[in-house]
Design an enzyme around this catalytic site. Sequence first.
Site, PDB file in Angstrom:
ATOM      1  N   SER A  74       0.848  -1.194   0.000  1.00 47.23           N
ATOM      2  CA  SER A  74       0.000   0.000   0.000  1.00 47.23           C
ATOM      3  C   SER A  74       0.885   1.246   0.000  1.00 47.23           C
ATOM      4  CB  SER A  74      -0.894   0.021   1.248  1.00 47.23           C
ATOM      5  OG  SER A  74      -1.536   1.272   1.415  1.00 47.23           O
ATOM      6  N   TYR A 124      -2.812  -0.995   9.910  1.00 49.78           N
ATOM      7  CA  TYR A 124      -2.806  -1.246   8.462  1.00 49.78           C
ATOM      8  C   TYR A 124      -1.465  -0.850   7.862  1.00 49.78           C
ATOM      9  CZ  TYR A 124      -4.346  -1.161   3.585  1.00 49.78           C
ATOM     10  OH  TYR A 124      -4.474  -1.391   2.236  1.00 49.78           O
TER      11      TYR A 124
END
Length: 250
Positions: free
Chosen positions: A141, A154
């Site tokens: 990400s 995350y």
Amino acid sequence: MTQDLSLGLHGKVAIVTGAASGIGRSTVELLVQQGAKIVAEDINPAVAELAQMDSVATVVGDVGDEDTAQRAVSCAKETFGALDILVNNAGRTLPKPFLDFSMDDWNGLMSTNAVGPFLHCQKAIPLMIERGGGAIVNVSSVLAVIAMPELAAYAASKSAVLGMTRVLAVEFGKQNIRANAVAPGVVQTKIFENFVENSREVLDSYGPSHPIGRVGEPNEIANVIAFLASPRSSFVTGSLVTADGGFTTL
């Protein structure tokens, strides 16, 4: 002159995790179009719908469970005879203020986003070595390289994926195994649906923050994944390929 649009994936065998929807499903569909054979894995039983395609077998299970990883790799071997490509796409998020995170929150997110790719790589690499090489594409990400509030777990999990990817590229390069990571930016998927009200509107609101004026679509990330999985990227390994519409340039 006719341009050759083939990625050289015909007959290749791939595992794609998180395949029931979003980027995973788009990746399965694209790889099938390119002639690959797929083991599509997801915790969502709806992944079974993909088995309607002759070249797709499905596995239902938790990506962070060692048994699921083993079943996926065994399925590739038993159904298609080999394994050439592993796409670790499965992931989830949990937006929450840092001080409100519980250990269950943290461990659950890590299990899906970091432990899952570790287990699948560990089970897949011996079969790739047996095949004479392979390609691993891990979906990381942009939050592995930038920061946004309330996404600590995350970001940590996706940073772990990136670090592991680089080590795999170094450790298994001599065995002709390439490992790369993709860093999607904001993409129109269902990842926020369980945690954010009006998630579609929230995602769309990020559009103006991108130099190209919109958020991404799953098929756009799938195209990057397919390239990294293919012989077209034969000299690319240990890389983080950012696909974010320029989000991280601002």
